[in-house]
Design a protein around this motif. Sequence first.
Motif, PDB file in Angstrom:
ATOM      1  N   MET A 160       0.818  -1.140  -0.001  1.00 21.98           N
ATOM      2  CA  MET A 160      -0.108  -0.049  -0.032  1.00 21.98           C
ATOM      3  C   MET A 160       0.829   1.167   0.002  1.00 21.98           C
ATOM      4  N   SER A 161       0.540   2.199  -1.107  1.00 24.70           N
ATOM      5  CA  SER A 161       1.251   3.478  -0.774  1.00 24.70           C
ATOM      6  C   SER A 161       0.636   4.249   0.390  1.00 24.70           C
ATOM      7  N   PRO A 162       1.694   4.895   0.955  1.00 23.96           N
ATOM      8  CA  PRO A 162       1.459   5.512   2.216  1.00 23.96           C
ATOM      9  C   PRO A 162       0.456   6.793   1.762  1.00 23.96           C
ATOM     10  N   ARG A 163      -0.366   7.476   2.299  1.00 24.11           N
ATOM     11  CA  ARG A 163      -0.930   8.763   2.241  1.00 24.11           C
ATOM     12  C   ARG A 163      -0.488   9.854   2.972  1.00 24.11           C
ATOM     13  N   ALA A 164       0.302   9.617   4.005  1.00 27.08           N
ATOM     14  CA  ALA A 164       1.097  10.386   4.847  1.00 27.08           C
ATOM     15  C   ALA A 164       2.636  10.086   5.451  1.00 27.08           C
ATOM     16  N   ILE A 165       3.514  11.364   5.155  1.00 23.81           N
ATOM     17  CA  ILE A 165       4.623  10.880   5.612  1.00 23.81           C
ATOM     18  C   ILE A 165       4.843  11.795   6.934  1.00 23.81           C
ATOM     19  N   LEU A 166       5.266  10.913   7.924  1.00 28.50           N
ATOM     20  CA  LEU A 166       5.215  11.728   9.410  1.00 28.50           C
ATOM     21  C   LEU A 166       6.408  11.591   9.821  1.00 28.50           C
ATOM     22  N   PHE A 167       7.082  12.699  10.465  1.00 24.74           N
ATOM     23  CA  PHE A 167       8.605  12.910  10.532  1.00 24.74           C
ATOM     24  C   PHE A 167       8.715  12.861  11.947  1.00 24.74           C
ATOM     25  N   ASP A 168       9.725  12.339  12.480  1.00 26.36           N
ATOM     26  CA  ASP A 168      10.555  12.572  13.717  1.00 26.36           C
ATOM     27  C   ASP A 168      11.199  13.907  13.570  1.00 26.36           C
ATOM     28  N   VAL A 169      11.335  14.642  14.455  1.00 26.36           N
ATOM     29  CA  VAL A 169      11.917  16.117  14.089  1.00 26.36           C
ATOM     30  C   VAL A 169      13.121  16.454  14.734  1.00 26.36           C
ATOM     31  N   PHE A 170      13.315  16.043  16.144  1.00 23.33           N
ATOM     32  CA  PHE A 170      14.720  16.368  16.559  1.00 23.33           C
ATOM     33  C   PHE A 170      15.814  15.348  16.111  1.00 23.33           C
ATOM     34  N   GLY A 171      16.630  15.977  15.671  1.00 22.21           N
ATOM     35  CA  GLY A 171      17.818  15.005  14.901  1.00 22.21           C
ATOM     36  C   GLY A 171      17.396  14.704  13.578  1.00 22.21           C
ATOM     37  N   THR A 172      16.155  14.403  13.179  1.00 25.82           N
ATOM     38  CA  THR A 172      15.877  14.075  11.628  1.00 25.82           C
ATOM     39  C   THR A 172      15.615  15.215  10.744  1.00 25.82           C
ATOM     40  N   VAL A 173      14.636  16.285  11.172  1.00 24.75           N
ATOM     41  CA  VAL A 173      14.478  17.282  10.379  1.00 24.75           C
ATOM     42  C   VAL A 173      15.423  18.551  10.666  1.00 24.75           C
ATOM     43  N   VAL A 174      15.673  18.734  11.989  1.00 24.86           N
ATOM     44  CA  VAL A 174      16.591  19.742  12.477  1.00 24.86           C
ATOM     45  C   VAL A 174      17.678  19.318  13.338  1.00 24.86           C
ATOM     46  N   ASP A 175      18.769  20.133  13.118  1.00 29.14           N
ATOM     47  CA  ASP A 175      20.069  19.751  13.898  1.00 29.14           C
ATOM     48  C   ASP A 175      20.004  20.612  15.450  1.00 29.14           C
ATOM     49  N   TRP A 176      19.715  19.640  16.260  1.00 23.49           N
ATOM     50  CA  TRP A 176      19.275  20.228  17.371  1.00 23.49           C
ATOM     51  C   TRP A 176      20.587  20.540  18.089  1.00 23.49           C
ATOM     52  N   ARG A 177      21.665  19.800  17.780  1.00 21.45           N
ATOM     53  CA  ARG A 177      22.892  20.052  18.744  1.00 21.45           C
ATOM     54  C   ARG A 177      23.818  21.303  18.231  1.00 21.45           C
ATOM     55  N   SER A 178      23.787  21.400  16.811  1.00 22.38           N
ATOM     56  CA  SER A 178      24.448  22.558  16.739  1.00 22.38           C
ATOM     57  C   SER A 178      23.746  23.993  16.892  1.00 22.38           C
ATOM     58  N   SER A 179      22.519  23.960  16.765  1.00 22.84           N
ATOM     59  CA  SER A 179      21.578  25.096  17.101  1.00 22.84           C
ATOM     60  C   SER A 179      21.587  25.227  18.479  1.00 22.84           C
ATOM     61  N   ILE A 180      21.463  24.336  19.346  1.00 20.63           N
ATOM     62  CA  ILE A 180      21.398  24.679  20.853  1.00 20.63           C
ATOM     63  C   ILE A 180      22.888  25.090  21.292  1.00 20.63           C
ATOM     64  N   ALA A 181      23.793  24.548  20.852  1.00 16.86           N
ATOM     65  CA  ALA A 181      25.421  24.840  21.106  1.00 16.86           C
ATOM     66  C   ALA A 181      25.550  26.646  20.878  1.00 16.86           C
ATOM     67  N   ALA A 182      25.014  26.934  19.662  1.00 18.35           N
ATOM     68  CA  ALA A 182      25.155  28.201  19.236  1.00 18.35           C
ATOM     69  C   ALA A 182      24.178  29.172  19.896  1.00 18.35           C
ATOM     70  N   GLU A 183      22.979  28.606  20.581  1.00 20.86           N
ATOM     71  CA  GLU A 183      22.319  29.812  21.443  1.00 20.86           C
ATOM     72  C   GLU A 183      23.053  29.759  22.894  1.00 20.86           C
ATOM     73  N   CYS A 184      23.728  28.493  23.035  1.00 22.29           N
ATOM     74  CA  CYS A 184      24.165  28.482  24.531  1.00 22.29           C
ATOM     75  C   CYS A 184      25.425  29.295  24.687  1.00 22.29           C
ATOM     76  N   SER A 185      26.163  29.488  23.423  1.00 17.06           N
ATOM     77  CA  SER A 185      27.779  29.556  23.637  1.00 17.06           C
ATOM     78  C   SER A 185      27.790  31.094  24.354  1.00 17.06           C
ATOM     79  N   PRO A 186      26.898  32.188  23.819  1.00 18.67           N
ATOM     80  CA  PRO A 186      27.152  33.446  24.348  1.00 18.67           C
ATOM     81  C   PRO A 186      27.038  33.590  25.806  1.00 18.67           C
ATOM     82  N   LEU A 187      26.201  32.640  26.444  1.00 23.58           N
ATOM     83  CA  LEU A 187      25.744  32.827  27.771  1.00 23.58           C
ATOM     84  C   LEU A 187      26.702  32.135  28.608  1.00 23.58           C
ATOM     85  N   LEU A 188      27.775  31.352  28.121  1.00 26.86           N
ATOM     86  CA  LEU A 188      28.421  30.501  29.048  1.00 26.86           C
ATOM     87  C   LEU A 188      29.807  31.169  29.009  1.00 26.86           C
TER      88      LEU A 188
END
Length: 230
Positions: free
Chosen positions: A1-29
């Motif tokens: 059966m062909s799917p009707r919906a493609i559902l996504f894990d987001v953290f790590g699959t769609v977005v680069d959480w590690r680099s993004s969080i490190a960049a936001e934290c860096s000026p505050l640390l």
Amino acid sequence: MSPRAILFDVFGTVVDWRSSIAAECSPLLPPAVDAYAFADSWRNLYQPAMQQVRSGAREFTRLDVLHLESLRTVLAEFEVVLSESAIADLNLAWHRLDPWPDSVEGIARLKTKFIVAPLSNGNISLLLDMAKNAGIPWDAILGAEPVRAYKPTPEAYLRTADILGLLPQECMLAAAHNSDLAAARECGFQTAFVARPREHGDGQTIDLTSESDWTHTASTITELAGALGC
């Protein structure tokens, strides 16, 4: 059966959480605190916090609240002192995560043929802000609140399919995490592994490759779109 919906894990699959969080934290640390180590420590509390909800030890609590509690713990561990306003704003860094280079194009291509939506542990406001910030063209933003469950509990997958009016087999989960795909397949979902070998940085040792016969395996979301005729 062909799917009707493609559902996504987001953290790590769609977005680069590690680099993004490190960049936001860096000026505050302080200079002595490595921003990536701080980001990793914050993320390491993600699963234990949700497990309290999964186990029934705690009623359903949205991820923003769990992230804030975890942030306070990590600040104390690293002996970093921030104002309450700075803590509140830093917690919203999860709303501002940057996408991987192929994510927006790939999801946009898939949208021409399929329903595309997150199947994430994130809360709706987090996923909405993230989509606005990154330009992710979701058809729907569901989040964890409507299903009142955190992956990998079956309810997270099955209730999401039900909300969309779909059978589980009409849904495909796309994720960079083999364990997430295994849980989705147990619920009847089709599966697509999208490799993100740098989610955890240069020293990543897990989820480097597909570990099962998933319905599809791709190195990028754009590659997955091509395989699905988009």
